[in-house]
Design an enzyme around this catalytic site. Sequence first.
Site, PDB file in Angstrom:
ATOM      1  N   TYR A  88       7.412 -21.922   3.041  1.00 21.79           N
ATOM      2  CA  TYR A  88       6.738 -20.848   2.292  1.00 21.79           C
ATOM      3  C   TYR A  88       6.405 -21.274   0.864  1.00 21.79           C
ATOM      4  CZ  TYR A  88       7.006 -17.212   5.887  1.00 21.79           C
ATOM      5  OH  TYR A  88       6.822 -16.440   7.018  1.00 21.79           O
TER       6      TYR A  88
ATOM      7  N   ASN B 282       9.113  -8.767   9.163  1.00 18.49           N
ATOM      8  CA  ASN B 282       7.967  -8.393  10.002  1.00 18.49           C
ATOM      9  C   ASN B 282       7.848  -9.221  11.283  1.00 18.49           C
ATOM     10  OD1 ASN B 282       7.098 -10.717   8.804  1.00 18.49           O
ATOM     11  ND2 ASN B 282       5.298  -9.831   7.810  1.00 18.49           N
TER      12      ASN B 282
ATOM     13  N   HIS C  56       5.703 -14.955  12.359  1.00 16.66           N
ATOM     14  CA  HIS C  56       4.758 -15.711  11.524  1.00 16.66           C
ATOM     15  C   HIS C  56       3.692 -16.316  12.416  1.00 16.66           C
ATOM     16  CE1 HIS C  56       2.952 -18.789   8.994  1.00 16.66           C
ATOM     17  NE2 HIS C  56       3.133 -19.613  10.014  1.00 16.66           N
TER      18      HIS C  56
ATOM     19  N   GLU D  15       2.069 -27.089   9.700  1.00 23.83           N
ATOM     20  CA  GLU D  15       3.269 -26.337  10.076  1.00 23.83           C
ATOM     21  C   GLU D  15       3.868 -26.878  11.376  1.00 23.83           C
ATOM     22  OE1 GLU D  15       1.642 -22.251   7.910  1.00 23.83           O
ATOM     23  OE2 GLU D  15       1.912 -22.260  10.075  1.00 23.83           O
TER      24      GLU D  15
HETATM   25  P1  ATP Z   1       3.254 -15.038   7.674  1.00 26.25           P
HETATM   26  O1  ATP Z   1       2.800 -16.116   6.721  1.00 26.25           O
HETATM   27  O2  ATP Z   1       4.774 -14.883   7.707  1.00 26.25           O
HETATM   28  O3  ATP Z   1       2.648 -15.194   9.024  1.00 26.25           O
HETATM   29  P2  ATP Z   1       1.271 -13.260   6.643  1.00 26.25           P
HETATM   30  O4  ATP Z   1       0.393 -14.450   6.678  1.00 26.25           O
HETATM   31  O5  ATP Z   1       0.842 -12.050   7.410  1.00 26.25           O
HETATM   32  O6  ATP Z   1       2.721 -13.627   7.150  1.00 26.25           O
HETATM   33  P3  ATP Z   1       1.707 -13.731   3.849  1.00 26.25           P
HETATM   34  O7  ATP Z   1       0.893 -13.095   2.785  1.00 26.25           O
HETATM   35  O8  ATP Z   1       1.483 -15.169   4.168  1.00 26.25           O
HETATM   36  O9  ATP Z   1       1.560 -12.816   5.162  1.00 26.25           O
HETATM   37  O10 ATP Z   1       3.221 -13.504   3.456  1.00 26.25           O
HETATM   38  C1  ATP Z   1       4.237 -14.320   4.013  1.00 26.25           C
HETATM   39  C2  ATP Z   1       5.458 -13.494   4.307  1.00 26.25           C
HETATM   40  O11 ATP Z   1       6.037 -13.082   3.074  1.00 26.25           O
HETATM   41  C3  ATP Z   1       5.187 -12.188   5.057  1.00 26.25           C
HETATM   42  O12 ATP Z   1       5.094 -12.333   6.434  1.00 26.25           O
HETATM   43  C4  ATP Z   1       6.406 -11.390   4.671  1.00 26.25           C
HETATM   44  O13 ATP Z   1       7.529 -11.774   5.463  1.00 26.25           O
HETATM   45  C5  ATP Z   1       6.638 -11.812   3.227  1.00 26.25           C
HETATM   46  N1  ATP Z   1       5.986 -10.881   2.306  1.00 26.25           N
HETATM   47  C6  ATP Z   1       4.670 -10.778   2.033  1.00 26.25           C
HETATM   48  N2  ATP Z   1       4.418  -9.806   1.147  1.00 26.25           N
HETATM   49  C7  ATP Z   1       5.633  -9.270   0.835  1.00 26.25           C
HETATM   50  C8  ATP Z   1       6.074  -8.226  -0.030  1.00 26.25           C
HETATM   51  N3  ATP Z   1       5.229  -7.530  -0.779  1.00 26.25           N
HETATM   52  N4  ATP Z   1       7.407  -7.976  -0.071  1.00 26.25           N
HETATM   53  C9  ATP Z   1       8.290  -8.680   0.660  1.00 26.25           C
HETATM   54  N5  ATP Z   1       7.940  -9.687   1.497  1.00 26.25           N
HETATM   55  C10 ATP Z   1       6.636  -9.968   1.592  1.00 26.25           C
HETATM   56 MG    MG Z   2       0.915 -16.329   5.848  1.00 30.72          MG
END
Ligand code: ATP
Ligand code: MG
Length: 139
Positions: free
Chosen positions: A50, A113, A116, A127
């Site tokens: 991340y 959520n 990923h 990845e």
């Molecule tokens: P992922 O990368 O996990 O598939 P995504 O691409 O839908 O998810 P991203 O914007 O890449 O969303 O955010 C990565 C992860 O960071 C999210 O899946 C979530 O677990 C966490 N995250 C994102 N926004 C928030 C927030 N506002 N508060 C807490 N955790 C968050």
């Molecule tokens: Mg993402």
Amino acid sequence: MTERTFSIIKPDATKRNLTGKVNAVIEDAGLRIVAQKRIRMSRAQAEKFYDVHAARPFFGELVDFMMSAPVVVQVLEGPNAVAKYREVMGATNPADAAPGTIRKLFAESVGENSVHGSDSQENAKLEIAQFFTDDEIVG
Ligand code: ATP
Ligand code: MG
């Protein structure tokens, strides 16, 4: 075009014994799981994975969460797998996710959520390479 994407079943889902239910949605959508392992992420692995979010206020919480229980890392294959899996996952915040998506069905919050999925073919390659060697992707 046949494509690969990278998937993680996150700690909130493995803790609630939802691995099979999540993968049923993935398989029903026509995506094939061509590599799979259950691992406990180290802090270094979670921080690297991340890294793009390192400056965000939720980064520490996100890394701690990803280390809090086992995860299942997977390679998915199918037509337009990257976009297809993003569609199957649903919006980042389960409150905004469409009916029938994994996050609508199972996710607890924007942070916890359940899954990923890679957001581009370029990131999918990076990845996949972080977690799998070529000979672990068996089809
Ligand atoms: P992922 O990368 O996990 O598939 P995504 O691409 O839908 O998810 P991203 O914007 O890449 O969303 O955010 C990565 C992860 O960071 C999210 O899946 C979530 O677990 C966490 N995250 C994102 N926004 C928030 C927030 N506002 N508060 C807490 N955790 C968050
Ligand atoms: Mg993402």
